[in-house]
Design a protein around this motif. Structure first.
Motif: not given
Length: 504
Positions: A111-113, A117-121, A448-453, A458-461
């Motif tokens: 998914g988008p987040f 996790h990739k940065a950590f490992i 980032c969501k790639n698409g036509l536009k 972001v998700r906020k608490r």
């Protein structure tokens, strides 16, 4: 009364619909789809509407736990976050010192987040990041790559402008993607025709203009006959094919024996009905979407079924077409700068992946690799030992076949950590449980969501955690401090957002 609206991203499934949470006196009182996103129409699926149940679940993990008995025995010791972080980091260091950093692994839901996790490992020096896609859409990904050179998410389903939509291994009207449902319904009101190919009469089939109840395991035969008809009767987009399709003569030779009459004996679908179906597709081209499906891993030849779907789309000229499969734009393609990747904070690991993706199996995408091949490496120590595994919102003991065999493999690990907001089979079998705040109680990195536009989101608490739980960035930050990863030792989500947005 102090009532406010918080615009967020739903976290009840992988679709991640844009929604609004209404909060009054610190309590969530209503969830609805974001009315500013046209295809949402203010709606929300039943799963999304039940989001507050995650917060109210009194049985979910409420504080960090360290195993105090045999794996899977259910004996735990309640600890604070400092002790949980210290213990986990200490075990990771012991394993790294003994087996090397390549022995560490991390999986998530994708998914988008996943950038964090990739940065950590990656910061730890291990190449062994993977996700659940091996049990979901990897066949679709590899099929798309093999036919087009593009990943499955590099095309968009322009449902609202389609003239013909074919669902095979995809049940949109029983799924939870609100925008897809609304776009397809709007298209059908404007005359779009829906065909469903399935072994069962699902909800999508009841709304279809044409339903083929196919014999189980014969989808490939059906699709080969469709390709045969398109080529034998010049019903494909010859101009498009002349520009973009290579080795068409080889394809024509391959499908020559697979006539509609042959397919009828295999699938139970009449040759006459198949021929009319192909003619209708041809008349609607290029505004045709033959959906490649989700979780295309049902049969031995599922990969080839998915390839055949992409080939049919190509023959109809659907790639890049309005009402078909237009290409997804990235920020740079609309004159904008994309987010700075957290994974770019660290150099690529020197080691090869334990699952062999990209080197032992060069035809497989080395991005997330394949989780089940990582588990094989845990079992055999080939190509090297993998002894530590962090499963973030990932439950392989539920998501993969033969959980008892997988438990035997996980028993060989020196450390199994679960980061989760709910109990799962994998969490129960873990050494350490780090409780994640439910999505309404945590914020996320920007995605980032790639698409036509293309766009950022972001998700906020929405509300503060009611238990001793943390957001993923807080968990990664806490471990990073103890593992010497200064660049990821964030104390404030705004520092992450500022890093990501720099230069955009």
């Amino acid at each position: 009364m102090n009532r406010k609206q918080v615009f967020i991203i739903c976290g009840m499934c992988s679709v991640r619909c844009p929604i609004i949470a209404e909060v009054e006196n610190g309590e969530i009182c209503f969830l609805q789809g974001n009315p500013h996103v046209p295809a949402m129409k203010g709606g929300l699926c039943p799963r999304g509407a039940a989001g507050t149940a995650l917060i109210n679940d009194f049985e979910r993990p409420h504080f960090p736990l360290i195993r105090d008995g045999e794996r899977g025995q259910g004996k735990w010791r309640k600890v604070g976050w400092d002790e949980a972080f210290d213990y986990t980091a200490q075990q990771l260091k012991i394993i790294s010192d003994r087996y090397g950093v390549r022995s560490l692994s991390f999986s998530d839901r994708g998914g988008p987040f996943q950038d964090l996790h990739k940065a950590f490992i990656k910061g730890l020096g291990s190449p062994n990041y993977t996700n659940h896609d091996a049990s979901c859409a990897r066949n679709v990904e590899h099929a798309c790559l093999s036919v087009t050179g593009l990943g499955r998410k590099e095309v968009v389903y322009d449902l609202k402008n389609a003239r013909q939509v074919v669902l095979q291994f995809r049940n949109i009207f029983e799924a939870v993607n609100v925008q897809e449902v609304n776009n397809l319904l709007d298209a059908m009101e404007k005359g779009c025709k829906l065909t469903v190919i399935d072994i069962r009469a699902n909800i999508s089939a009841t709304k279809a203009h044409r339903f083929f109840m196919i014999r189980p395991g014969t989808d490939y035969a059906f699709n080969l006959a469709v390709i045969h008809e398109l080529l034998a009767n010049n019903l494909y987009d010859e101009t498009y094919a002349g520009f973009w399709i290579k080795d068409l003569d080889s394809l024509e030779s391959l499908v020559k024996p697979y006539t509609p009459e042959w397919a009828e004996t295999e699938t139970g679908i009449s040759a006459t009905a198949l021929r009319q179906f192909v003619r209708d597709l041809s008349e609607a081209k290029p505004a045709v979407i033959w959906h490649p499906g989700w979780m295309m891993a049902r049969y031995r030849h599922s990969f080839y079924v998915c390839r055949s779907i992409y080939i049919i789309n190509a023959l109809l000229g659907s790639f890049g077409a309005k009402g078909g499969l237009p290409f997804a734009n990235k920020p740079a393609q609309v004159g904008r700068t994309g987010l700075r990747a957290l994974a770019d904070l660290y150099p690529p690991p020197a080691e090869k992946r334990a699952d062999g993706a990209g080197w032992k199996y060069p035809h497989l995408s080395a991005g997330p690799g394949l989780a089940h091949l990582l588990y094989q490496a845990m079992d055999t120590d080939d190509p090297y030992p993998v002894k530590a595994y962090i499963a973030y919102r990932h439950d392989p003991l539920m998501g993969f076949p033969d959980p008892e065999r997988l438990k035997q493999i996980f028993a060989k690990l020196d450390l199994l950590v679960s980061v989760t907001f709910s109990w799962s089979d994998t969490a129960w079998f873990s050494d350490v449980l780090l409780p994640l705040s439910p999505y309404l109680e945590r914020e996320s990195i920007i995605a980032c969501k790639n698409g036509l536009k293309p766009y950022f989101f972001v998700r906020k608490r929405v509300v503060d955690p009611r238990s001793d739980t943390k957001a993923d960035w807080e968990i990664i930050g806490g471990l990073s401090k103890r593992m010497g990863l200064k660049a990821l030792s964030f104390d404030d989500i705004r520092d992450i957002w500022n890093y990501q947005l720099a230069g955009t």
